[in-house]
Design a protein around this motif. Structure first.
Motif, PDB file in Angstrom:
ATOM      1  N   ARG A  44     -15.035   6.743  -2.257  1.00 47.99           N
ATOM      2  CA  ARG A  44     -13.657   6.269  -2.123  1.00 47.99           C
ATOM      3  C   ARG A  44     -13.615   4.753  -2.289  1.00 47.99           C
ATOM      4  O   ARG A  44     -14.531   4.050  -1.854  1.00 47.99           O
ATOM      5  CB  ARG A  44     -13.076   6.668  -0.769  1.00 47.99           C
ATOM      6  CG  ARG A  44     -12.933   8.167  -0.591  1.00 47.99           C
ATOM      7  CD  ARG A  44     -12.476   8.534   0.805  1.00 47.99           C
ATOM      8  NE  ARG A  44     -13.453   8.153   1.808  1.00 47.99           N
ATOM      9  CZ  ARG A  44     -13.374   8.472   3.101  1.00 47.99           C
ATOM     10  NH1 ARG A  44     -12.343   9.184   3.536  1.00 47.99           N
ATOM     11  NH2 ARG A  44     -14.300   8.089   3.952  1.00 47.99           N
TER      12      ARG A  44
ATOM     13  N   PRO B  63      -6.580   6.645   6.197  1.00 43.98           N
ATOM     14  CA  PRO B  63      -7.544   5.553   6.373  1.00 43.98           C
ATOM     15  C   PRO B  63      -7.238   4.749   7.637  1.00 43.98           C
ATOM     16  O   PRO B  63      -6.084   4.580   8.033  1.00 43.98           O
ATOM     17  CB  PRO B  63      -7.352   4.688   5.119  1.00 43.98           C
ATOM     18  CG  PRO B  63      -6.629   5.558   4.149  1.00 43.98           C
ATOM     19  CD  PRO B  63      -5.784   6.470   4.970  1.00 43.98           C
TER      20      PRO B  63
ATOM     21  N   SER C 163       0.815  -1.222   0.000  1.00 46.69           N
ATOM     22  CA  SER C 163       0.000   0.000   0.000  1.00 46.69           C
ATOM     23  C   SER C 163       0.845   1.267   0.000  1.00 46.69           C
ATOM     24  O   SER C 163       0.346   2.338  -0.357  1.00 46.69           O
ATOM     25  CB  SER C 163      -0.932   0.004   1.217  1.00 46.69           C
ATOM     26  OG  SER C 163      -0.196   0.183   2.426  1.00 46.69           O
TER      27      SER C 163
ATOM     28  N   SER D 240      -8.728   0.115  -1.594  1.00 47.58           N
ATOM     29  CA  SER D 240      -7.581   0.990  -1.377  1.00 47.58           C
ATOM     30  C   SER D 240      -7.532   1.461   0.075  1.00 47.58           C
ATOM     31  O   SER D 240      -6.450   1.536   0.678  1.00 47.58           O
ATOM     32  CB  SER D 240      -7.658   2.196  -2.315  1.00 47.58           C
ATOM     33  OG  SER D 240      -7.662   1.789  -3.665  1.00 47.58           O
ATOM     34  N   MET D 241      -8.688   1.754   0.654  1.00 50.06           N
ATOM     35  CA  MET D 241      -8.723   2.197   2.052  1.00 50.06           C
ATOM     36  C   MET D 241      -8.333   1.067   2.993  1.00 50.06           C
ATOM     37  O   MET D 241      -7.644   1.293   3.994  1.00 50.06           O
ATOM     38  CB  MET D 241     -10.118   2.721   2.388  1.00 50.06           C
ATOM     39  CG  MET D 241     -10.510   3.974   1.619  1.00 50.06           C
ATOM     40  SD  MET D 241     -12.170   4.523   2.022  1.00 50.06           S
ATOM     41  CE  MET D 241     -11.977   4.971   3.748  1.00 50.06           C
TER      42      MET D 241
ATOM     43  N   THR E  69      -1.870   1.311  -4.676  1.00 52.42           N
ATOM     44  CA  THR E  69      -3.243   0.924  -4.351  1.00 52.42           C
ATOM     45  C   THR E  69      -4.060   1.091  -5.629  1.00 52.42           C
ATOM     46  O   THR E  69      -3.684   1.878  -6.514  1.00 52.42           O
ATOM     47  CB  THR E  69      -3.843   1.801  -3.232  1.00 52.42           C
ATOM     48  OG1 THR E  69      -3.708   3.192  -3.592  1.00 52.42           O
ATOM     49  CG2 THR E  69      -3.163   1.550  -1.894  1.00 52.42           C
TER      50      THR E  69
ATOM     51  N   PRO F 179      -6.360   6.303  -1.806  1.00 47.33           N
ATOM     52  CA  PRO F 179      -7.352   6.032  -0.751  1.00 47.33           C
ATOM     53  C   PRO F 179      -8.227   7.229  -0.403  1.00 47.33           C
ATOM     54  O   PRO F 179      -9.389   7.058  -0.025  1.00 47.33           O
ATOM     55  CB  PRO F 179      -6.477   5.622   0.444  1.00 47.33           C
ATOM     56  CG  PRO F 179      -5.198   5.164  -0.153  1.00 47.33           C
ATOM     57  CD  PRO F 179      -4.990   5.989  -1.376  1.00 47.33           C
TER      58      PRO F 179
END
Length: 287
Positions: free
Chosen positions: A74, A235, A41, A78-79, A45, A49
């Motif tokens: 969002r 996040p 990450s 990704s978060m 991603t 995010p």
């Protein structure tokens, strides 16, 4: 009859050894995957995010992105990936700080004994009386929510945990023959603690640290849920759960996915700790 009993005992022993190895292997695989996702990450991603696309808000999994979108559009995947890094970094840092300070305090108390040991235990009792959530609320009132507040609150709670464990194991080591022999030839308490006590309890500290990492991740999620963890837009699994409360009926995946991530991380570290304990503790091996 005797060969049958012996065969049955050998079979149970093999099953027991296999179960111990499975705990270690499963925990190591889960933790390894979490670490890999956290590191990934940092460089990649699927989408940024914090990137909001209101036109695509509350899209279910596979409709827009692999795991859908939240109320701001969002990307949930990704978060979750970025939240993995935030949760692991906070937990590992807090446990490392608390474990180091607590282990030093416990080893020192076992070597000095007397008033220092009594005072350390009373301080531990006071800290145990204040849960990390309450400590974070007090720190947040002065410092504001953020990474430093979460790490400090968790680390402060970890210090007495490691201090008690290290003190108990160090006192056992001080009663061993090799420590008595070292004292008889004139070694100082500091030398004995560093060269004889610490090497014989380090495995138990490592095992305890692995188990406490699961608790630290759970605590960080709780702090973020209350708004005392990482500040937006960073996040966090806990804040994702908090934000999802309003949309449980409309978008249940917003709560299910971070909840599963937290549960998997805690379970993985607990399994890893159990496996390491069975592997490194000679008493478990003999039993």
């Amino acid at each position: 009859m005797a060969p049958l009993v012996s065969a049955s005992f050998a079979s149970r022993r093999r099953v027991f050894k296999l179960s111990r190895r499975m705990n270690l292997v499963f925990g190591a695989v889960v933790v390894g995957l979490l670490v890999a996702v956290a590191l990934l990450s940092l460089v990649w991603t699927p989408l940024p995010p914090a990137n909001m696309q209101i036109i695509h808000k509350l899209q279910p999994p596979l409709a827009f992105g692999l795991l859908g979108t939240d109320q701001f559009g969002r990307d949930v995947l990704s978060m979750l990936m970025a939240g993995c890094w935030n949760s692991l970094s906070v937990a590992i840092t807090a446990v490392a700080i608390g474990g180091t300070l607590g282990s030093i305090a416990g080893i020192s108390a076992a070597a000095i004994r007397g008033l220092f040991e009594t005072l350390l235990m009373r301080i531990c009792d006071v800290i145990f009386a204040l849960p990390p959530i309450l400590s974070a609320m007090v720190l947040g009132a002065f410092l504001g929510p953020g990474r430093f507040t979460a790490i400090t609150a968790i680390a402060v709670f970890m210090i007495p945990v490691f201090a008690r464990v290290t003190l108990a194991t160090s006192l056992q080591a001080w009663s061993r023959d090799y420590v008595m022999a070292a004292r008889a030839i004139g070694n100082t308490r500091l030398t004995i603690s560093l060269h004889h006590v610490l090497p014989n309890i380090i495995s138990q500290i490592i095992v305890h640290g692995a188990i406490q990492l699961g608790l630290a991740i759970l605590t960080e999620a709780g702090l973020s849920f209350l708004g005392l963890g990482l500040a937006p837009p960073a996040p966090s699994w806990g804040r994702m759960l908090a934000d999802a409360q309003t949309y449980l009926a409309l978008a249940p995946w917003l709560a299910i996915l971070p909840g599963l991530a937290i549960a998997l991380a805690v379970f993985g570290f607990n399994m890893l700790g159990d496996g390491l304990r069975d592997l490194l503790d000679p008493r478990e091996t003999r039993r």
